[in-house]
Design a protein around this motif. Structure first.
Motif, PDB file in Angstrom:
ATOM      1  N   SER A 168      51.973  33.343  39.726  1.00 57.41           N
ATOM      2  CA  SER A 168      50.613  33.573  39.264  1.00 57.41           C
ATOM      3  C   SER A 168      50.060  34.892  39.789  1.00 57.41           C
ATOM      4  O   SER A 168      49.342  35.593  39.081  1.00 57.41           O
ATOM      5  N   ASP A 169      50.407  35.246  41.048  1.00 57.13           N
ATOM      6  CA  ASP A 169      49.796  36.437  41.643  1.00 57.13           C
ATOM      7  C   ASP A 169      50.712  37.146  42.639  1.00 57.13           C
ATOM      8  O   ASP A 169      50.995  38.328  42.479  1.00 57.13           O
ATOM      9  N   ALA A 170      51.172  36.463  43.677  1.00 53.82           N
ATOM     10  CA  ALA A 170      51.905  37.145  44.749  1.00 53.82           C
ATOM     11  C   ALA A 170      53.148  37.849  44.236  1.00 53.82           C
ATOM     12  O   ALA A 170      53.402  39.016  44.566  1.00 53.82           O
ATOM     13  N   ALA A 171      53.950  37.142  43.430  1.00 53.43           N
ATOM     14  CA  ALA A 171      55.201  37.733  42.961  1.00 53.43           C
ATOM     15  C   ALA A 171      54.975  38.902  42.007  1.00 53.43           C
ATOM     16  O   ALA A 171      55.576  39.973  42.183  1.00 53.43           O
ATOM     17  N   PRO A 172      54.129  38.777  40.972  1.00 55.96           N
ATOM     18  CA  PRO A 172      53.915  39.945  40.109  1.00 55.96           C
ATOM     19  C   PRO A 172      53.207  41.094  40.808  1.00 55.96           C
ATOM     20  O   PRO A 172      53.476  42.262  40.512  1.00 55.96           O
ATOM     21  N   THR A 173      52.325  40.794  41.754  1.00 56.38           N
ATOM     22  CA  THR A 173      51.675  41.878  42.488  1.00 56.38           C
ATOM     23  C   THR A 173      52.705  42.652  43.296  1.00 56.38           C
ATOM     24  O   THR A 173      52.749  43.889  43.274  1.00 56.38           O
ATOM     25  N   ASN A 325      49.652  68.093  50.901  1.00 51.90           N
ATOM     26  CA  ASN A 325      50.622  69.055  51.397  1.00 51.90           C
ATOM     27  C   ASN A 325      52.042  68.520  51.438  1.00 51.90           C
ATOM     28  O   ASN A 325      53.006  69.296  51.374  1.00 51.90           O
ATOM     29  N   LYS A 326      52.196  67.199  51.527  1.00 53.50           N
ATOM     30  CA  LYS A 326      53.533  66.599  51.470  1.00 53.50           C
ATOM     31  C   LYS A 326      53.985  66.333  50.040  1.00 53.50           C
ATOM     32  O   LYS A 326      55.104  65.876  49.816  1.00 53.50           O
ATOM     33  N   GLY A 327      53.110  66.582  49.078  1.00 54.30           N
ATOM     34  CA  GLY A 327      53.490  66.392  47.683  1.00 54.30           C
ATOM     35  C   GLY A 327      53.714  64.933  47.324  1.00 54.30           C
ATOM     36  O   GLY A 327      54.599  64.606  46.521  1.00 54.30           O
ATOM     37  N   LEU A 328      52.888  64.028  47.887  1.00 55.83           N
ATOM     38  CA  LEU A 328      53.080  62.597  47.658  1.00 55.83           C
ATOM     39  C   LEU A 328      52.461  62.156  46.335  1.00 55.83           C
ATOM     40  O   LEU A 328      51.490  62.748  45.858  1.00 55.83           O
ATOM     41  N   THR A 329      53.007  61.107  45.782  1.00 57.28           N
ATOM     42  CA  THR A 329      52.405  60.417  44.643  1.00 57.28           C
ATOM     43  C   THR A 329      51.715  59.164  45.170  1.00 57.28           C
ATOM     44  O   THR A 329      52.354  58.330  45.804  1.00 57.28           O
ATOM     45  N   LEU A 330      50.413  59.041  44.942  1.00 57.24           N
ATOM     46  CA  LEU A 330      49.642  57.876  45.385  1.00 57.24           C
ATOM     47  C   LEU A 330      49.215  57.087  44.157  1.00 57.24           C
ATOM     48  O   LEU A 330      48.585  57.637  43.251  1.00 57.24           O
ATOM     49  N   ARG A 331      49.576  55.805  44.126  1.00 55.89           N
ATOM     50  CA  ARG A 331      49.178  54.940  43.017  1.00 55.89           C
ATOM     51  C   ARG A 331      48.655  53.621  43.569  1.00 55.89           C
ATOM     52  O   ARG A 331      48.951  53.249  44.716  1.00 55.89           O
ATOM     53  N   SER A 332      47.912  52.915  42.736  1.00 56.59           N
ATOM     54  CA  SER A 332      47.480  51.562  43.095  1.00 56.59           C
ATOM     55  C   SER A 332      46.982  50.869  41.844  1.00 56.59           C
ATOM     56  O   SER A 332      46.805  51.499  40.796  1.00 56.59           O
ATOM     57  N   ALA A 333      46.759  49.570  41.943  1.00 55.85           N
ATOM     58  CA  ALA A 333      46.218  48.799  40.819  1.00 55.85           C
ATOM     59  C   ALA A 333      46.018  47.370  41.267  1.00 55.85           C
ATOM     60  O   ALA A 333      46.680  46.891  42.188  1.00 55.85           O
ATOM     61  N   GLN A 334      45.081  46.690  40.617  1.00 63.01           N
ATOM     62  CA  GLN A 334      45.145  45.232  40.611  1.00 63.01           C
ATOM     63  C   GLN A 334      46.327  44.859  39.715  1.00 63.01           C
ATOM     64  O   GLN A 334      46.754  45.637  38.868  1.00 63.01           O
ATOM     65  N   GLN A 335      46.863  43.674  39.906  1.00 58.43           N
ATOM     66  CA  GLN A 335      48.157  43.378  39.291  1.00 58.43           C
ATOM     67  C   GLN A 335      48.116  43.277  37.764  1.00 58.43           C
ATOM     68  O   GLN A 335      47.255  42.622  37.200  1.00 58.43           O
ATOM     69  N   HIS A 336      49.094  43.933  37.140  1.00 58.92           N
ATOM     70  CA  HIS A 336      49.312  43.809  35.701  1.00 58.92           C
ATOM     71  C   HIS A 336      50.331  42.674  35.465  1.00 58.92           C
ATOM     72  O   HIS A 336      51.418  42.881  34.933  1.00 58.92           O
ATOM     73  N   GLY A 337      49.941  41.475  35.888  1.00 62.52           N
ATOM     74  CA  GLY A 337      50.899  40.371  35.956  1.00 62.52           C
ATOM     75  C   GLY A 337      51.524  39.985  34.643  1.00 62.52           C
ATOM     76  O   GLY A 337      52.693  39.570  34.602  1.00 62.52           O
ATOM     77  N   HIS A 338      50.794  40.109  33.542  1.00 64.60           N
ATOM     78  CA  HIS A 338      51.338  39.712  32.245  1.00 64.60           C
ATOM     79  C   HIS A 338      52.602  40.497  31.902  1.00 64.60           C
ATOM     80  O   HIS A 338      53.447  40.028  31.137  1.00 64.60           O
ATOM     81  N   ARG A 339      52.737  41.691  32.484  1.00 62.33           N
ATOM     82  CA  ARG A 339      53.904  42.529  32.254  1.00 62.33           C
ATOM     83  C   ARG A 339      55.153  41.946  32.906  1.00 62.33           C
ATOM     84  O   ARG A 339      56.274  42.171  32.436  1.00 62.33           O
ATOM     85  N   TYR A 340      54.962  41.191  34.000  1.00 61.58           N
ATOM     86  CA  TYR A 340      56.094  40.793  34.825  1.00 61.58           C
ATOM     87  C   TYR A 340      56.383  39.287  34.856  1.00 61.58           C
ATOM     88  O   TYR A 340      57.510  38.892  35.157  1.00 61.58           O
ATOM     89  N   ILE A 341      55.403  38.447  34.597  1.00 60.04           N
ATOM     90  CA  ILE A 341      55.563  37.012  34.848  1.00 60.04           C
ATOM     91  C   ILE A 341      56.728  36.385  34.082  1.00 60.04           C
ATOM     92  O   ILE A 341      57.508  35.628  34.677  1.00 60.04           O
ATOM     93  N   PRO A 342      56.933  36.652  32.782  1.00 62.25           N
ATOM     94  CA  PRO A 342      58.084  36.034  32.115  1.00 62.25           C
ATOM     95  C   PRO A 342      59.417  36.397  32.783  1.00 62.25           C
ATOM     96  O   PRO A 342      60.282  35.528  32.977  1.00 62.25           O
ATOM     97  N   MET A 343      59.583  37.659  33.165  1.00 58.24           N
ATOM     98  CA  MET A 343      60.805  38.084  33.841  1.00 58.24           C
ATOM     99  C   MET A 343      60.944  37.413  35.205  1.00 58.24           C
ATOM    100  O   MET A 343      62.045  36.990  35.599  1.00 58.24           O
ATOM    101  N   LEU A 344      59.851  37.281  35.925  1.00 56.02           N
ATOM    102  CA  LEU A 344      59.901  36.662  37.241  1.00 56.02           C
ATOM    103  C   LEU A 344      60.272  35.183  37.153  1.00 56.02           C
ATOM    104  O   LEU A 344      61.030  34.669  37.981  1.00 56.02           O
ATOM    105  N   LEU A 345      59.744  34.486  36.158  1.00 60.34           N
ATOM    106  CA  LEU A 345      60.103  33.074  35.981  1.00 60.34           C
ATOM    107  C   LEU A 345      61.594  32.933  35.672  1.00 60.34           C
ATOM    108  O   LEU A 345      62.245  31.989  36.143  1.00 60.34           O
ATOM    109  N   GLU A 346      62.143  33.858  34.907  1.00 55.99           N
ATOM    110  CA  GLU A 346      63.581  33.830  34.643  1.00 55.99           C
ATOM    111  C   GLU A 346      64.372  34.051  35.926  1.00 55.99           C
ATOM    112  O   GLU A 346      65.386  33.384  36.172  1.00 55.99           O
TER     113      GLU A 346
END
Length: 389
Positions: A168-173, A325-346
């Motif tokens: 529901s949340d922990a795994a897709p996040t 200066n280190k040329g880092l990529t910074l990203r974040s989000a609340q979870q886009h769980g619908h993208r991952y949940i079917p794959m995670l259940l499999e």
């Protein structure tokens, strides 16, 4: 019905609330079988999210059985066992069509509140304040699920409720942090936080091919789970100087990907923690970014940092210079769980992803206040308190 409600700062109580009903033809009513605490709930309990109201039902991570469906629901029927994504999305707006589900334009009926705070509104989330929609949460006997065809997912036969619960949340996040953080085969990944989300980010990194995954925390029981179940290395920041140790383990470079899974109440044993805590309590800053700072300093040049922990508004002494200066990529989000949940259940069905070990304390909903106290104070090795309505 009975539900676990927020009644004030650091106060929760089991109360009688109205049963949910179908309000839209895309709704479903789900009888909750299991619902779990989440680290981000503690921000609500502590009063760091100011749009809570007394009587709001808590909880956003749950599994249950469909007991009623609206006339437009086509993918589910009464009796289906479903796990529901914690974030609410319509599936049709521009953001949903681009798989940015937690940014849905239609999932948050109170968009004006976050627009005032953040400029634009994310989607809605069950039981997570009126800034994220004012939706009733999952620590209850029943819950209304809007856009049921979009947000509810049928659980495969053979996958236990305790395992599927965390889809529901922990795994897709956690998976999102590894995926959008850019983990690739051969990488070294460092994860701050050995709670449910941090453990899932570590496991995702391993399954995506990372050569080394190191999880940083101070709770021995959680670190032991990481080693025993997740298969990652661990580091206790109370006994190890994290930054030089990570540099040593990576040939002087630093991790390729750093994932922060702690959030606005991060702890540290350095002097900056006391400073951050004081400023937060005085509301001179809203969040403690200790783990984010360390992740930025730890990452190798040209690496990436992904922030999974929940933050509210402003932080002090953000290391923008090292980031740039280190040329880092910074990203974040609340979870886009619908993208991952079917794959995670499999993957759960194939035993590639196990999560039931996170449910260290399973108890009746009537014991919810005690469960949250145990979860907040990390007593008796509690990783997650799970409630049975």
């Amino acid at each position: 019905m009975k539900a676990l409600c927020w009644t004030g700062v650091n106060k929760v109580a089991v109360e009688t609330v109205d049963d949910p009903v179908i309000l839209n033809d895309q709704d479903a009513i789900v009888r909750v079988t299991l619902s779990t605490t989440c680290g981000s709930d503690l921000h609500l309990l502590g009063g760091y999210v100011p749009t809570m109201r007394a009587g709001d039902v808590l909880g956003h991570e749950f599994i249950g059985e469909v007991v009623e469906v609206g006339s437009a629901v086509t993918k589910h029927r009464v009796g289906d066992r479903v796990v529901v994504c914690s974030f609410i999305s319509c599936g049709r707006c521009w953001y949903c069509r681009n798989e940015l589900y937690s940014l849905c334009d239609n999932g948050n009926p109170n968009a004006g509140i976050p627009e005032m705070l953040w400029g634009q509104a994310p989607g809605g989330c069950y039981g997570y304040s009126h800034a994220l929609g004012g939706w009733a949460g999952s620590h209850a006997e029943y819950i209304r699920v809007p856009y049921a065809d979009q947000g509810a997912f049928t659980v495969p036969e053979g996958v236990s409720d305790q395992r599927a619960l965390f889809a529901s949340d922990a795994a897709p996040t956690g998976w999102m942090g590894a995926d959008l953080g850019g983990v690739k085969p051969g990488d070294t990944v460092a994860v701050w936080g050995a709670g449910g989300v941090g453990q899932m980010a570590a496991r995702a990194s391993i399954l995506l091919g990372a050569e080394r995954v190191i999880v940083i925390d101070r709770y021995r029981e959680r670190l032991a789970q990481v080693e025993r179940v997740i298969g990652a290395e661990t580091m206790n920041y109370e006994t190890t100087d994290v930054l030089p140790e990570l540099r040593e383990l990576t040939g002087g470079r630093g991790p390729d990907v750093c994932i922060e899974a702690v959030g606005m109440e991060a702890h540290h044993d350095g002097a900056d923690f006391a400073f951050d805590q004081l400023k937060q309590q005085l509301r001179l800053q809203t969040d403690r970014p200790t783990a984010v700072r360390e992740a930025i300093f730890a990452a190798r040049k040209g690496g990436s940092v992904f922030v999974l922990g929940v933050f509210g508004l402003f932080v002090d002494k953000f290391p923008l210079g090292p980031l740039m200066n280190k040329g880092l990529t910074l990203r974040s989000a609340q979870q886009h769980g619908h993208r991952y949940i079917p794959m995670l259940l499999e993957r759960m069905a194939r035993d590639e992803l196990v999560t039931e070990h996170l449910a260290t304390h399973v108890m009746p909903l009537a014991e919810g206040p005690e469960g949250y106290t145990m979860f907040k104070e990390k007593t008796d090795g509690c990783v997650r308190a799970v409630f049975q309505p």
